[in-house]
Scaffold this motif. Structure first.
Motif, mmCIF file in Angstrom:
data_model
loop_
_atom_site.group_PDB
_atom_site.id
_atom_site.type_symbol
_atom_site.label_atom_id
_atom_site.label_comp_id
_atom_site.label_asym_id
_atom_site.label_seq_id
_atom_site.Cartn_x
_atom_site.Cartn_y
_atom_site.Cartn_z
ATOM 1 N N ASN A 24 10.405 16.313 15.476
ATOM 2 C CA ASN A 24 10.269 17.920 15.438
ATOM 3 C C ASN A 24 11.108 18.400 13.948
ATOM 4 O OD1 ASN A 24 9.785 20.540 15.183
ATOM 5 N ND2 ASN A 24 12.521 20.616 16.355
ATOM 6 N N GLU A 25 11.963 17.877 13.113
ATOM 7 C CA GLU A 25 12.915 17.896 12.194
ATOM 8 C C GLU A 25 12.273 17.243 11.206
ATOM 9 O OE1 GLU A 25 17.192 18.095 14.458
ATOM 10 O OE2 GLU A 25 16.022 16.125 13.686
ATOM 11 N N ALA A 26 11.630 16.550 11.216
ATOM 12 C CA ALA A 26 11.285 16.050 10.053
ATOM 13 C C ALA A 26 9.818 16.881 9.598
ATOM 14 C CB ALA A 26 10.546 14.596 10.097
ATOM 15 N N ARG A 27 8.435 17.629 10.173
ATOM 16 C CA ARG A 27 8.311 18.273 10.200
ATOM 17 C C ARG A 27 8.101 19.834 8.517
ATOM 18 N NH1 ARG A 27 3.837 18.918 13.552
ATOM 19 N NH2 ARG A 27 4.121 21.124 13.590
ATOM 20 N N ARG A 28 9.775 19.744 8.248
ATOM 21 C CA ARG A 28 10.416 21.069 8.001
ATOM 22 C C ARG A 28 11.560 20.686 6.721
ATOM 23 N NH1 ARG A 28 11.035 26.251 11.445
ATOM 24 N NH2 ARG A 28 12.204 26.415 9.505
ATOM 25 N N LEU A 29 11.807 19.904 5.848
ATOM 26 C CA LEU A 29 12.674 19.821 4.542
ATOM 27 C C LEU A 29 14.006 21.159 5.612
ATOM 28 C CD1 LEU A 29 13.907 18.045 2.239
ATOM 29 C CD2 LEU A 29 12.316 20.038 0.819
ATOM 30 N N ASP A 30 13.991 21.939 5.355
ATOM 31 C CA ASP A 30 14.906 22.796 5.879
ATOM 32 C C ASP A 30 15.781 22.323 7.194
ATOM 33 O OD1 ASP A 30 12.921 23.603 7.443
ATOM 34 O OD2 ASP A 30 13.401 25.825 7.480
#
Length: 268
Positions: free
Chosen positions: A198-204
């Protein structure tokens, strides 16, 4: 007693306080409100301030505040009673994860494990802060670099992330903490696979995880048990928040598949 909701937010500002800055203004006010509810431990059944009072505190119009309340009501986080206002409900699944019963069960399992890890990781970090040796601190720092190196190399950093947290447990000097973590290593690994995907989908999101890990290590290096406990606990709270912000496409695809693996692991 009705709790105060601090933190005025201008409609031209970012009401999420710079933590989660996507979505409409109503969505961001909703995120800030639910974060405050969790941060202050406001219990289910507690009545919130009036719509007018909360709108004033957040510095938004009543229309925006009404939208935020409606969103949280749809998520099952708030309920409203005619003439009485809004009340806190128990934590509910994010809307994006609803629809498929197996996915719902899987996401709830992930959130349940994250809740358990919050207490576990916080106490482990507090003990490690005052007991760790210079060598153990070096191992923790090395493990954190391993997470970042894996991500830069195009990996998911899952094994490195698990190792990072295990190194902190080892720094408590208490083998039972280590064994307790190892008992759940399989489930933790599967949970980290979901959250990392999930986190890899968004730089923030990726930046947030890095900063959270760095705050934990900084507290350990300073030997500050209170800071370490807070940093580790906050990290798990943020993990849960990022899970809640995952979109429907994620749960319909790889996220749902990975979360279902977590549920299956408890039956093995």
């Amino acid at each position: 007693m009705t709790p105060a909701i601090p933190g005025a937010v201008a409609e031209t500002d970012d009401p999420a306080g710079g933590t989660f800055d996507t979505g409409t203004l109503g969505e961001r006010v909703a995120e800030k409100l639910v974060a405050k509810i969790r941060e202050e431990g406001i219990a289910p059944g507690t009545r919130l301030p009036s719509e007018h009072a909360m709108a004033q505190h957040f510095g938004v119009s009543r229309t925006i505040m009404r939208e935020a309340i409606a969103l949280l009501k749809a998520d099952g986080l708030l309920t409203t009673r005619k003439g009485s206002g809004a009340f806190v409900c128990k934590t509910a699944l994010p809307r994006a994860a609803r629809g498929d019963p197996l996915t719902e069960q899987s996401v709830q399992s992930l959130l349940n494990l994250t809740e358990v890890r919050r207490g576990l990781e916080a106490e482990i970090a507090a003990l490690a802060a005052v007991r760790r040796t210079p060598g153990q601190l070096a191992a923790i720092e090395h493990a954190l670099r391993g997470v970042e190196d894996a991500m830069r190399a195009g990996g998911d950093g899952v094994e490195e992330d698990v190792r990072f947290h295990l190194c902190i447990a080892e720094a408590t000097g208490n083998p039972y903490w280590v064994r307790f973590v190892e008992m759940f290593t399989q489930q933790i690994r599967l949970a980290v696979k979901v959250t990392r995907a999930n986190e890899a989908r968004r730089l923030d999101f990726m930046n947030q995880v890095r900063e959270e890990h760095e705050r934990i290590v900084a507290a350990l290096a300073a030997g500050d048990a209170d800071r370490a406990r807070a940093a580790a606990g906050d990290h798990m709270l943020c993990v849960a928040e990022r899970v809640r912000l995952a979109d429907r496409d994620f749960w319909a695809g790889s996220g749902g598949e990975l979360a279902r693996d977590l549920v299956s692991s408890f039956g093995r």
